[in-house]
Design a protein around this motif. Sequence first.
Motif, PDB file in Angstrom:
ATOM      1  N   ALA A 266       0.821  -1.218   0.000  1.00  0.00           N
ATOM      2  CA  ALA A 266       0.000   0.000   0.000  1.00  0.00           C
ATOM      3  C   ALA A 266       0.857   1.272   0.000  1.00  0.00           C
ATOM      4  N   VAL A 267       2.111   1.141   0.369  1.00  0.00           N
ATOM      5  CA  VAL A 267       2.969   2.324   0.547  1.00  0.00           C
ATOM      6  C   VAL A 267       3.111   3.127  -0.747  1.00  0.00           C
ATOM      7  N   LYS A 268       3.294   2.442  -1.868  1.00  0.00           N
ATOM      8  CA  LYS A 268       3.563   3.132  -3.140  1.00  0.00           C
ATOM      9  C   LYS A 268       2.396   4.002  -3.590  1.00  0.00           C
ATOM     10  N   TYR A 269       1.169   3.528  -3.410  1.00  0.00           N
ATOM     11  CA  TYR A 269       0.009   4.224  -3.976  1.00  0.00           C
ATOM     12  C   TYR A 269      -0.809   5.004  -2.943  1.00  0.00           C
ATOM     13  N   TYR A 270      -0.639   4.661  -1.658  1.00  0.00           N
ATOM     14  CA  TYR A 270      -1.459   5.313  -0.633  1.00  0.00           C
ATOM     15  C   TYR A 270      -0.596   5.851   0.507  1.00  0.00           C
ATOM     16  N   ALA A 271       0.671   6.147   0.202  1.00  0.00           N
ATOM     17  CA  ALA A 271       1.665   6.629   1.159  1.00  0.00           C
ATOM     18  C   ALA A 271       1.124   7.023   2.527  1.00  0.00           C
ATOM     19  N   ASN A 272       0.730   8.267   2.723  1.00  0.00           N
ATOM     20  CA  ASN A 272       0.317   8.716   4.060  1.00  0.00           C
ATOM     21  C   ASN A 272      -1.196   8.716   4.239  1.00  0.00           C
ATOM     22  N   ARG A 273      -1.907   8.001   3.371  1.00  0.00           N
ATOM     23  CA  ARG A 273      -3.376   8.024   3.416  1.00  0.00           C
ATOM     24  C   ARG A 273      -3.979   6.656   3.745  1.00  0.00           C
ATOM     25  N   THR A 274      -3.168   5.810   4.406  1.00  0.00           N
ATOM     26  CA  THR A 274      -3.623   4.475   4.792  1.00  0.00           C
ATOM     27  C   THR A 274      -3.816   4.399   6.301  1.00  0.00           C
ATOM     28  N   LEU A 275      -4.909   3.766   6.715  1.00  0.00           N
ATOM     29  CA  LEU A 275      -5.127   3.408   8.107  1.00  0.00           C
ATOM     30  C   LEU A 275      -5.024   1.889   8.184  1.00  0.00           C
ATOM     31  N   ALA A 276      -4.001   1.396   8.880  1.00  0.00           N
ATOM     32  CA  ALA A 276      -3.784  -0.047   9.014  1.00  0.00           C
ATOM     33  C   ALA A 276      -4.114  -0.478  10.434  1.00  0.00           C
ATOM     34  N   ILE A 277      -4.854  -1.576  10.566  1.00  0.00           N
ATOM     35  CA  ILE A 277      -5.306  -2.054  11.869  1.00  0.00           C
ATOM     36  C   ILE A 277      -4.903  -3.519  12.033  1.00  0.00           C
ATOM     37  N   VAL A 278      -4.242  -3.835  13.142  1.00  0.00           N
ATOM     38  CA  VAL A 278      -3.836  -5.218  13.424  1.00  0.00           C
ATOM     39  C   VAL A 278      -4.679  -5.753  14.572  1.00  0.00           C
ATOM     40  N   LEU A 279      -5.416  -6.821  14.270  1.00  0.00           N
ATOM     41  CA  LEU A 279      -6.296  -7.445  15.252  1.00  0.00           C
ATOM     42  C   LEU A 279      -5.672  -8.730  15.798  1.00  0.00           C
ATOM     43  N   THR A 280      -6.402  -9.381  16.670  1.00  0.00           N
ATOM     44  CA  THR A 280      -6.000 -10.619  17.334  1.00  0.00           C
ATOM     45  C   THR A 280      -5.322 -11.619  16.399  1.00  0.00           C
ATOM     46  N   GLY A 281      -4.303 -12.292  16.889  1.00  0.00           N
ATOM     47  CA  GLY A 281      -3.623 -13.291  16.072  1.00  0.00           C
ATOM     48  C   GLY A 281      -2.335 -13.781  16.690  1.00  0.00           C
ATOM     49  N   MET A 282      -1.939 -14.970  16.289  1.00  0.00           N
ATOM     50  CA  MET A 282      -0.707 -15.594  16.743  1.00  0.00           C
ATOM     51  C   MET A 282       0.461 -15.090  15.899  1.00  0.00           C
ATOM     52  N   GLY A 283       1.621 -14.918  16.485  1.00  0.00           N
ATOM     53  CA  GLY A 283       2.805 -14.536  15.733  1.00  0.00           C
ATOM     54  C   GLY A 283       2.967 -13.038  15.596  1.00  0.00           C
TER      55      GLY A 283
END
Length: 341
Positions: A266-283
């Motif tokens: 997502a970095v190339k096309y949505y540089a500073n306009r991305t909201l990334a969310i990390v939910l429950t998970g192993m590892g």
Amino acid sequence: MAIGVLIVDDSAFFRQQIKTIINADSRLRVIGEATNGREAVDKTLRLKPDVITMDYEMPLMDGISAVREIMQKQPTAILMFSSLTLQGARVTLDALDAGAVDFLPKSYERVSGANSSLKQILVQKLLTLARPRVAPSVSPSVPLVARHSKKTYSQGFELVLIGTSTGGPVALQKLLTQLPGNFPCPILLIQHMPGTFTGAFAERLNSQCAIQVKEAVDGESLAPGSAYLAPGGMQMMIAGKNRIKILAGDARLNYKPSVDLTFGSAVKYYANRTLAIVLTGMGADGREGARLLKQSNSVVWAQEGSTCVIDGMPSAIVKANLADEVIPLLDIAKRMVEVVR
């Protein structure tokens, strides 16, 4: 003290194979076996296992009914064994709704193989699922967030990415069903799940949500108010503005789909306009992709640890100082609506 496991399956052969795998690890011990759901409930109440392996199709009482009753009477971590069919996927999703924590494909061939990868995966899952009852689920170095501190963001968001693994199907259901149908940007969902499961999962979410949810297709355009679930066994990448690419994954990547890969793309096309969310998970899948997003001035949130089934992935984000906000699961959708305009 070894983690106590109750094995529930009407197949004597499968019970014996699972028992051999479990008892070969000194950290685990089979404390009981059950051949049907009714017996499973009774033995759970009497033996109080740390974790249960559960089949679905059994006489007297099926696995889902047993899960539901166990979660009411003696809440216990339950690992479902599931067939890799569309019907098996739907049944597994029902079991997760009923309270099961995770699942593994049921394969007589793999479980009896001399060097079966399933053996290692089974042991790791049992150890991880039982851990909240054996040790704290959050490392002492990562403090629990008592109060969520909200930030103000100057940028406008054009894309939301959500990555998750163990506990993710229920977490995504709780989050996405709170979003309005006119949510103003597309959402990409990366859930660790076999290929035969993601179609059924997207179908179920779509029937429950105001937004549209679908399994992602190679080359399709992204639309606001829609969520695109990465197909299991494949990788999902941003291939252009408002366009996604689905491709077979590199064998060097542990996860198909990989949260890291989608986040990083997502970095190339949505540089500073991305909201990334990390939910429950192993590892820790998602941590390196989140690092790239942060370097491009995007925003990263992590689910608050005490609201996770397994807080491995969110706590990896927190430990690496990549989380702009750490938010309880049931507050994430409301917060998304506040900042994505």
